[in-house]
Enzyme design. Structure first.
Site, PDB file in Angstrom:
ATOM      1  N   GLU A 189       2.883  -7.231  -4.106  1.00 23.45           N
ATOM      2  CA  GLU A 189       2.877  -6.547  -2.816  1.00 23.45           C
ATOM      3  C   GLU A 189       2.806  -7.539  -1.666  1.00 23.45           C
ATOM      4  O   GLU A 189       3.420  -7.342  -0.620  1.00 23.45           O
ATOM      5  CB  GLU A 189       1.714  -5.551  -2.743  1.00 23.45           C
ATOM      6  CG  GLU A 189       1.914  -4.358  -3.665  1.00 23.45           C
ATOM      7  CD  GLU A 189       1.027  -3.183  -3.298  1.00 23.45           C
ATOM      8  OE1 GLU A 189       0.614  -3.089  -2.127  1.00 23.45           O
ATOM      9  OE2 GLU A 189       0.755  -2.349  -4.180  1.00 23.45           O
ATOM     10  N   ASN A 190       2.058  -8.619  -1.838  1.00 26.56           N
ATOM     11  CA  ASN A 190       1.970  -9.608  -0.773  1.00 26.56           C
ATOM     12  C   ASN A 190       3.275 -10.369  -0.602  1.00 26.56           C
ATOM     13  O   ASN A 190       3.694 -10.658   0.518  1.00 26.56           O
ATOM     14  CB  ASN A 190       0.811 -10.571  -1.037  1.00 26.56           C
ATOM     15  CG  ASN A 190      -0.506 -10.037  -0.511  1.00 26.56           C
ATOM     16  OD1 ASN A 190      -0.796 -10.165   0.671  1.00 26.56           O
ATOM     17  ND2 ASN A 190      -1.276  -9.412  -1.368  1.00 26.56           N
ATOM     18  N   GLN A 221      -0.926   1.781   8.594  1.00 23.81           N
ATOM     19  CA  GLN A 221      -0.582   1.647   7.177  1.00 23.81           C
ATOM     20  C   GLN A 221      -1.855   1.461   6.361  1.00 23.81           C
ATOM     21  O   GLN A 221      -2.564   0.472   6.523  1.00 23.81           O
ATOM     22  CB  GLN A 221       0.344   0.450   6.958  1.00 23.81           C
ATOM     23  CG  GLN A 221       0.777   0.291   5.508  1.00 23.81           C
ATOM     24  CD  GLN A 221       1.637  -0.934   5.282  1.00 23.81           C
ATOM     25  OE1 GLN A 221       1.915  -1.666   6.216  1.00 23.81           O
ATOM     26  NE2 GLN A 221       2.037  -1.158   4.047  1.00 23.81           N
ATOM     27  N   SER A 239      -4.632  -3.688  18.331  1.00 26.46           N
ATOM     28  CA  SER A 239      -3.694  -2.607  18.024  1.00 26.46           C
ATOM     29  C   SER A 239      -4.398  -1.484  17.264  1.00 26.46           C
ATOM     30  O   SER A 239      -4.194  -0.301  17.541  1.00 26.46           O
ATOM     31  CB  SER A 239      -2.526  -3.151  17.196  1.00 26.46           C
ATOM     32  OG  SER A 239      -1.698  -2.103  16.743  1.00 26.46           O
ATOM     33  N   GLU A 284      -5.453  -7.178   3.345  1.00 25.90           N
ATOM     34  CA  GLU A 284      -6.661  -7.883   3.782  1.00 25.90           C
ATOM     35  C   GLU A 284      -6.674  -8.116   5.283  1.00 25.90           C
ATOM     36  O   GLU A 284      -7.736  -8.119   5.901  1.00 25.90           O
ATOM     37  CB  GLU A 284      -6.816  -9.222   3.048  1.00 25.90           C
ATOM     38  CG  GLU A 284      -8.153  -9.886   3.359  1.00 25.90           C
ATOM     39  CD  GLU A 284      -8.512 -10.995   2.386  1.00 25.90           C
ATOM     40  OE1 GLU A 284      -9.441 -11.754   2.695  1.00 25.90           O
ATOM     41  OE2 GLU A 284      -7.868 -11.100   1.333  1.00 25.90           O
ATOM     42  N   ARG A 316      -2.977 -15.012  -0.168  1.00 26.72           N
ATOM     43  CA  ARG A 316      -3.080 -15.578   1.180  1.00 26.72           C
ATOM     44  C   ARG A 316      -4.412 -16.297   1.307  1.00 26.72           C
ATOM     45  O   ARG A 316      -5.465 -15.738   1.038  1.00 26.72           O
ATOM     46  CB  ARG A 316      -2.976 -14.472   2.238  1.00 26.72           C
ATOM     47  CG  ARG A 316      -3.057 -15.008   3.669  1.00 26.72           C
ATOM     48  CD  ARG A 316      -2.988 -13.880   4.672  1.00 26.72           C
ATOM     49  NE  ARG A 316      -1.686 -13.279   4.723  1.00 26.72           N
ATOM     50  CZ  ARG A 316      -0.666 -13.760   5.424  1.00 26.72           C
ATOM     51  NH1 ARG A 316      -0.803 -14.863   6.113  1.00 26.72           N
ATOM     52  NH2 ARG A 316       0.504 -13.155   5.427  1.00 26.72           N
ATOM     53  N   ARG A 372      -5.530  -6.078   7.630  1.00 25.67           N
ATOM     54  CA  ARG A 372      -5.988  -4.817   8.223  1.00 25.67           C
ATOM     55  C   ARG A 372      -7.481  -4.615   7.972  1.00 25.67           C
ATOM     56  O   ARG A 372      -8.215  -4.140   8.837  1.00 25.67           O
ATOM     57  CB  ARG A 372      -5.200  -3.646   7.613  1.00 25.67           C
ATOM     58  CG  ARG A 372      -3.823  -3.418   8.239  1.00 25.67           C
ATOM     59  CD  ARG A 372      -2.938  -2.596   7.342  1.00 25.67           C
ATOM     60  NE  ARG A 372      -2.324  -3.425   6.306  1.00 25.67           N
ATOM     61  CZ  ARG A 372      -1.814  -2.951   5.160  1.00 25.67           C
ATOM     62  NH1 ARG A 372      -1.870  -1.668   4.900  1.00 25.67           N
ATOM     63  NH2 ARG A 372      -1.261  -3.764   4.299  1.00 25.67           N
ATOM     64  N   GLY A 409      -5.298   2.957  15.720  1.00 18.89           N
ATOM     65  CA  GLY A 409      -5.838   3.201  14.392  1.00 18.89           C
ATOM     66  C   GLY A 409      -5.078   2.399  13.346  1.00 18.89           C
ATOM     67  O   GLY A 409      -4.113   1.704  13.651  1.00 18.89           O
TER      68      GLY A 409
END
Length: 300
Positions: A129-130, A78, A70, A96, A56, A98, A75
Protein backbone atom coordinates in the site's frame (compact mmCIF):
# COMPACT_ATOMS: atom_id res chain seq x y z
CA UNK A 1 -25.24 16.04 4.52
CA UNK A 2 -27.75 13.58 6.01
CA UNK A 3 -25.82 10.67 4.51
CA UNK A 4 -22.55 11.91 6.00
CA UNK A 5 -24.17 12.25 9.44
CA UNK A 6 -25.61 8.76 9.18
CA UNK A 7 -22.22 7.36 8.17
CA UNK A 8 -20.51 9.06 11.12
CA UNK A 9 -23.17 7.73 13.49
CA UNK A 10 -22.64 4.23 12.10
CA UNK A 11 -18.91 4.59 12.71
CA UNK A 12 -19.52 5.59 16.31
CA UNK A 13 -21.88 2.63 16.73
CA UNK A 14 -19.23 0.22 15.51
CA UNK A 15 -16.72 1.88 17.83
CA UNK A 16 -19.00 1.10 20.77
CA UNK A 17 -19.34 -2.47 19.55
CA UNK A 18 -15.56 -2.88 19.49
CA UNK A 19 -15.25 -1.56 23.04
CA UNK A 20 -17.68 -4.18 24.36
CA UNK A 21 -15.59 -7.06 25.84
CA UNK A 22 -18.41 -9.49 25.11
CA UNK A 23 -18.06 -8.72 21.39
CA UNK A 24 -14.26 -8.99 21.12
CA UNK A 25 -13.63 -9.88 17.48
CA UNK A 26 -10.46 -11.89 16.90
CA UNK A 27 -11.09 -13.51 13.52
CA UNK A 28 -13.28 -13.06 10.46
CA UNK A 29 -15.41 -16.00 11.68
CA UNK A 30 -16.41 -14.31 14.96
CA UNK A 31 -19.85 -12.86 15.56
CA UNK A 32 -20.27 -9.29 14.19
CA UNK A 33 -16.93 -9.53 12.33
CA UNK A 34 -18.74 -8.92 9.05
CA UNK A 35 -20.03 -5.59 10.42
CA UNK A 36 -16.56 -4.36 11.35
CA UNK A 37 -13.99 -5.75 8.92
CA UNK A 38 -13.84 -3.51 5.85
CA UNK A 39 -16.10 -0.86 7.42
CA UNK A 40 -15.05 2.67 8.40
CA UNK A 41 -14.86 2.86 12.19
CA UNK A 42 -14.00 5.80 14.45
CA UNK A 43 -11.10 4.55 16.59
CA UNK A 44 -9.42 6.22 19.54
CA UNK A 45 -5.95 7.38 18.52
CA UNK A 46 -4.69 6.13 21.88
CA UNK A 47 -5.71 2.58 20.94
CA UNK A 48 -3.53 2.56 17.80
CA UNK A 49 0.20 1.78 17.75
CA UNK A 50 2.65 2.51 14.95
CA UNK A 51 3.40 -0.30 12.54
CA UNK A 52 7.01 -1.56 12.98
CA UNK A 53 6.90 -2.70 9.35
CA UNK A 54 6.32 0.84 8.06
CA UNK A 55 8.79 1.39 5.17
CA UNK A 56 8.74 5.16 5.47
CA UNK A 57 11.52 6.14 7.85
CA UNK A 58 11.34 9.93 7.80
CA UNK A 59 8.46 12.41 7.84
CA UNK A 60 8.83 16.00 6.68
CA UNK A 61 7.69 18.21 9.57
CA UNK A 62 6.46 21.05 7.35
CA UNK A 63 4.48 18.61 5.21
CA UNK A 64 2.94 17.11 8.36
CA UNK A 65 1.91 20.56 9.62
CA UNK A 66 0.27 21.32 6.25
CA UNK A 67 -1.62 18.02 6.39
CA UNK A 68 -2.62 18.73 10.01
CA UNK A 69 -4.00 22.13 8.94
CA UNK A 70 -6.01 20.46 6.18
CA UNK A 71 -7.38 17.87 8.61
CA UNK A 72 -8.33 20.62 11.07
CA UNK A 73 -10.39 22.29 8.32
CA UNK A 74 -11.77 19.29 6.40
CA UNK A 75 -11.29 16.27 8.65
CA UNK A 76 -9.55 13.02 7.68
CA UNK A 77 -10.86 12.46 4.16
CA UNK A 78 -9.13 9.12 3.53
CA UNK A 79 -9.39 6.66 6.46
CA UNK A 80 -6.26 4.94 7.71
CA UNK A 81 -5.98 1.15 7.67
CA UNK A 82 -5.30 -0.83 10.86
CA UNK A 83 -5.21 -4.45 11.93
CA UNK A 84 -6.70 -5.67 15.18
CA UNK A 85 -4.16 -6.95 17.70
CA UNK A 86 -6.05 -7.46 20.96
CA UNK A 87 -9.15 -6.10 22.63
CA UNK A 88 -9.43 -2.41 21.67
CA UNK A 89 -5.81 -2.45 20.47
CA UNK A 90 -4.82 -1.84 16.85
CA UNK A 91 -1.73 -1.45 14.71
CA UNK A 92 -1.27 0.81 11.70
CA UNK A 93 -1.03 -0.84 8.29
CA UNK A 94 -1.04 2.36 6.25
CA UNK A 95 -1.77 6.04 6.81
CA UNK A 96 0.95 7.00 9.30
CA UNK A 97 1.11 10.61 8.01
CA UNK A 98 -2.62 11.05 8.63
CA UNK A 99 -2.22 9.37 12.04
CA UNK A 100 0.68 11.65 13.04
CA UNK A 101 -1.02 14.79 11.73
CA UNK A 102 -4.23 13.97 13.63
CA UNK A 103 -2.28 13.58 16.87
CA UNK A 104 -0.46 16.83 16.11
CA UNK A 105 -3.71 18.82 16.28
CA UNK A 106 -5.03 16.97 19.31
CA UNK A 107 -7.73 14.79 17.72
CA UNK A 108 -8.94 11.93 19.90
CA UNK A 109 -10.35 9.67 17.18
CA UNK A 110 -9.66 8.88 13.54
CA UNK A 111 -11.67 7.02 10.84
CA UNK A 112 -10.12 3.66 10.05
CA UNK A 113 -10.61 0.50 8.03
CA UNK A 114 -10.08 -2.58 10.21
CA UNK A 115 -8.39 -5.70 8.95
CA UNK A 116 -7.56 -8.91 10.75
CA UNK A 117 -4.17 -10.17 9.60
CA UNK A 118 -1.05 -11.90 10.85
CA UNK A 119 2.34 -10.19 10.90
CA UNK A 120 3.37 -11.43 7.47
CA UNK A 121 0.13 -10.26 5.88
CA UNK A 122 0.47 -6.93 7.71
CA UNK A 123 3.99 -6.47 6.39
CA UNK A 124 2.88 -7.21 2.86
CA UNK A 125 -0.13 -4.90 3.11
CA UNK A 126 1.96 -2.07 4.58
CA UNK A 127 4.69 -2.33 1.97
CA UNK A 128 2.40 -2.77 -1.03
CA UNK A 129 0.00 0.00 0.00
CA UNK A 130 2.84 2.40 0.73
CA UNK A 131 4.57 1.66 -2.58
CA UNK A 132 1.33 2.34 -4.41
CA UNK A 133 -0.01 5.32 -2.46
CA UNK A 134 2.75 7.13 -0.59
CA UNK A 135 5.31 9.56 -1.92
CA UNK A 136 8.30 7.47 -0.91
CA UNK A 137 11.79 8.36 -2.08
CA UNK A 138 13.50 5.89 -4.49
CA UNK A 139 15.61 4.27 -1.76
CA UNK A 140 12.58 3.70 0.49
CA UNK A 141 10.78 2.07 -2.44
CA UNK A 142 13.84 -0.07 -3.19
CA UNK A 143 14.04 -1.16 0.46
CA UNK A 144 10.32 -1.97 0.42
CA UNK A 145 10.75 -4.16 -2.66
CA UNK A 146 13.75 -5.85 -1.07
CA UNK A 147 11.83 -6.57 2.13
CA UNK A 148 8.90 -8.04 0.20
CA UNK A 149 11.24 -10.33 -1.74
CA UNK A 150 13.20 -11.43 1.33
CA UNK A 151 10.54 -11.56 4.05
CA UNK A 152 7.46 -12.55 2.05
CA UNK A 153 9.67 -14.76 -0.12
CA UNK A 154 8.39 -13.79 -3.55
CA UNK A 155 10.27 -13.56 -6.83
CA UNK A 156 10.60 -10.31 -8.78
CA UNK A 157 8.04 -11.71 -11.23
CA UNK A 158 5.53 -12.45 -8.46
CA UNK A 159 6.21 -9.06 -6.89
CA UNK A 160 5.55 -7.45 -10.26
CA UNK A 161 2.04 -8.95 -10.28
CA UNK A 162 1.32 -7.90 -6.68
CA UNK A 163 2.33 -4.25 -6.97
CA UNK A 164 1.34 -3.74 -10.60
CA UNK A 165 4.80 -2.70 -11.75
CA UNK A 166 6.95 -4.06 -14.57
CA UNK A 167 9.67 -6.47 -13.46
CA UNK A 168 12.28 -4.18 -15.07
CA UNK A 169 11.02 -1.26 -12.95
CA UNK A 170 11.44 -3.29 -9.77
CA UNK A 171 14.91 -4.43 -10.87
CA UNK A 172 15.95 -0.80 -11.49
CA UNK A 173 14.90 0.20 -7.98
CA UNK A 174 16.71 -2.76 -6.40
CA UNK A 175 19.92 -1.89 -8.24
CA UNK A 176 19.97 1.46 -6.40
CA UNK A 177 20.82 -0.42 -3.20
CA UNK A 178 24.21 -1.26 -4.72
CA UNK A 179 25.18 2.42 -4.61
CA UNK A 180 27.52 3.74 -1.92
CA UNK A 181 25.53 4.58 1.27
CA UNK A 182 26.55 8.26 0.96
CA UNK A 183 24.96 8.40 -2.50
CA UNK A 184 21.85 6.61 -1.26
CA UNK A 185 21.53 9.24 1.49
CA UNK A 186 21.98 12.00 -1.09
CA UNK A 187 19.11 10.54 -3.11
CA UNK A 188 16.88 10.29 -0.03
CA UNK A 189 17.64 13.91 0.83
CA UNK A 190 16.86 15.07 -2.71
CA UNK A 191 20.37 16.10 -3.77
CA UNK A 192 20.21 13.75 -6.76
CA UNK A 193 17.40 11.96 -8.57
CA UNK A 194 16.82 8.32 -9.35
CA UNK A 195 18.08 9.06 -12.87
CA UNK A 196 21.42 10.18 -11.46
CA UNK A 197 21.54 7.06 -9.31
CA UNK A 198 20.83 4.74 -12.23
CA UNK A 199 23.71 6.32 -14.15
CA UNK A 200 26.10 5.98 -11.20
CA UNK A 201 25.31 2.27 -10.80
CA UNK A 202 27.40 1.67 -13.93
CA UNK A 203 30.50 2.89 -12.06
CA UNK A 204 31.92 -0.13 -10.24
CA UNK A 205 34.49 1.57 -8.03
CA UNK A 206 32.78 3.12 -4.93
CA UNK A 207 35.47 5.81 -4.75
CA UNK A 208 34.82 6.84 -8.35
CA UNK A 209 31.08 6.79 -7.63
CA UNK A 210 31.62 9.28 -4.81
CA UNK A 211 33.90 11.39 -6.98
CA UNK A 212 31.27 11.72 -9.71
CA UNK A 213 28.51 12.22 -7.11
CA UNK A 214 30.45 15.16 -5.68
CA UNK A 215 30.68 16.71 -9.16
CA UNK A 216 26.93 16.28 -9.68
CA UNK A 217 26.05 18.04 -6.44
CA UNK A 218 28.72 20.76 -6.71
CA UNK A 219 27.93 21.66 -10.33
CA UNK A 220 24.21 20.86 -10.26
CA UNK A 221 24.66 18.46 -13.18
CA UNK A 222 21.66 17.04 -15.02
CA UNK A 223 21.02 13.35 -15.54
CA UNK A 224 22.21 13.68 -19.14
CA UNK A 225 25.44 15.35 -17.98
CA UNK A 226 25.96 12.53 -15.50
CA UNK A 227 25.39 9.87 -18.13
CA UNK A 228 28.02 11.56 -20.34
CA UNK A 229 30.56 11.53 -17.47
CA UNK A 230 29.87 7.85 -16.84
CA UNK A 231 30.25 7.02 -20.53
CA UNK A 232 33.63 8.77 -20.56
CA UNK A 233 34.60 6.87 -17.45
CA UNK A 234 33.67 3.54 -19.04
CA UNK A 235 35.47 4.48 -22.25
CA UNK A 236 38.71 5.09 -20.39
CA UNK A 237 40.80 2.06 -21.36
CA UNK A 238 42.64 2.12 -18.07
CA UNK A 239 39.38 1.65 -16.16
CA UNK A 240 37.49 -0.43 -18.67
CA UNK A 241 39.87 -3.34 -18.23
CA UNK A 242 39.88 -4.56 -14.64
CA UNK A 243 40.81 -1.30 -12.93
CA UNK A 244 43.49 -1.46 -10.28
CA UNK A 245 42.37 -0.62 -6.79
CA UNK A 246 43.08 3.02 -5.98
CA UNK A 247 45.66 3.62 -3.30
CA UNK A 248 44.65 5.91 -0.47
CA UNK A 249 46.82 8.88 0.63
CA UNK A 250 49.58 8.15 3.12
CA UNK A 251 47.89 10.12 5.92
CA UNK A 252 44.75 8.00 5.55
CA UNK A 253 46.74 4.78 5.27
CA UNK A 254 48.58 5.52 8.52
CA UNK A 255 45.38 6.56 10.24
CA UNK A 256 43.66 3.40 9.03
CA UNK A 257 46.32 1.26 10.67
CA UNK A 258 46.13 3.22 13.93
CA UNK A 259 42.34 3.08 14.05
CA UNK A 260 42.28 -0.63 13.27
CA UNK A 261 44.64 -1.21 16.19
CA UNK A 262 42.69 1.10 18.51
CA UNK A 263 39.30 -0.45 17.76
CA UNK A 264 40.64 -4.00 17.33
CA UNK A 265 38.60 -4.08 14.14
CA UNK A 266 39.46 -3.82 10.44
CA UNK A 267 38.67 -0.16 9.68
CA UNK A 268 38.06 0.80 6.03
CA UNK A 269 38.94 4.23 4.64
CA UNK A 270 37.67 5.75 1.38
CA UNK A 271 39.08 9.03 0.02
CA UNK A 272 37.99 10.94 -3.09
CA UNK A 273 40.37 12.90 -5.29
CA UNK A 274 39.28 16.11 -3.57
CA UNK A 275 40.44 14.77 -0.20
CA UNK A 276 36.99 14.06 1.22
CA UNK A 277 36.21 10.58 2.46
CA UNK A 278 34.59 8.30 4.96
CA UNK A 279 35.54 5.82 7.70
CA UNK A 280 33.80 2.47 8.10
CA UNK A 281 34.20 0.74 11.46
CA UNK A 282 32.60 -2.74 11.48
CA UNK A 283 31.23 -4.31 14.67
CA UNK A 284 30.09 -7.86 15.47
CA UNK A 285 27.12 -7.21 17.73
CA UNK A 286 25.57 -4.75 20.17
CA UNK A 287 28.23 -5.32 22.80
CA UNK A 288 31.04 -4.81 20.28
CA UNK A 289 29.39 -1.60 19.07
CA UNK A 290 29.17 -0.27 22.64
CA UNK A 291 32.84 -1.19 23.19
CA UNK A 292 33.88 0.82 20.12
CA UNK A 293 31.63 3.71 21.15
CA UNK A 294 33.34 3.90 24.55
CA UNK A 295 36.74 4.00 22.86
CA UNK A 296 35.59 6.89 20.65
CA UNK A 297 34.31 8.75 23.73
CA UNK A 298 37.55 8.04 25.56
CA UNK A 299 35.76 6.08 28.26
CA UNK A 300 37.30 3.11 30.02
Amino acid sequence: MAKATKKQALGRGLSALLKDPSNDIKSVDDKNADKVVGSIVELDLSSIEVNPFQPRTSFNEESLRELASSIRELGVIQPITVRKLNFNTYQLVSGERRFRASKLIGLETIPAYIRIANDQESLEMALVENIQRQDLDPIEIALSYQRLIEEIQVTQEELSDRVGKNRSTIANYLRLLKLDPIIQTGMRDGFISMGHGRALINVDDPTDQLDIYEKIVTNNLSVRDTEAIVRNYKADTGKAASPAKKSIPSFAKEGKTELSTLFDSKVDVKVTTSGKGQLVVPFKNKEDFQRILKLIKGEK
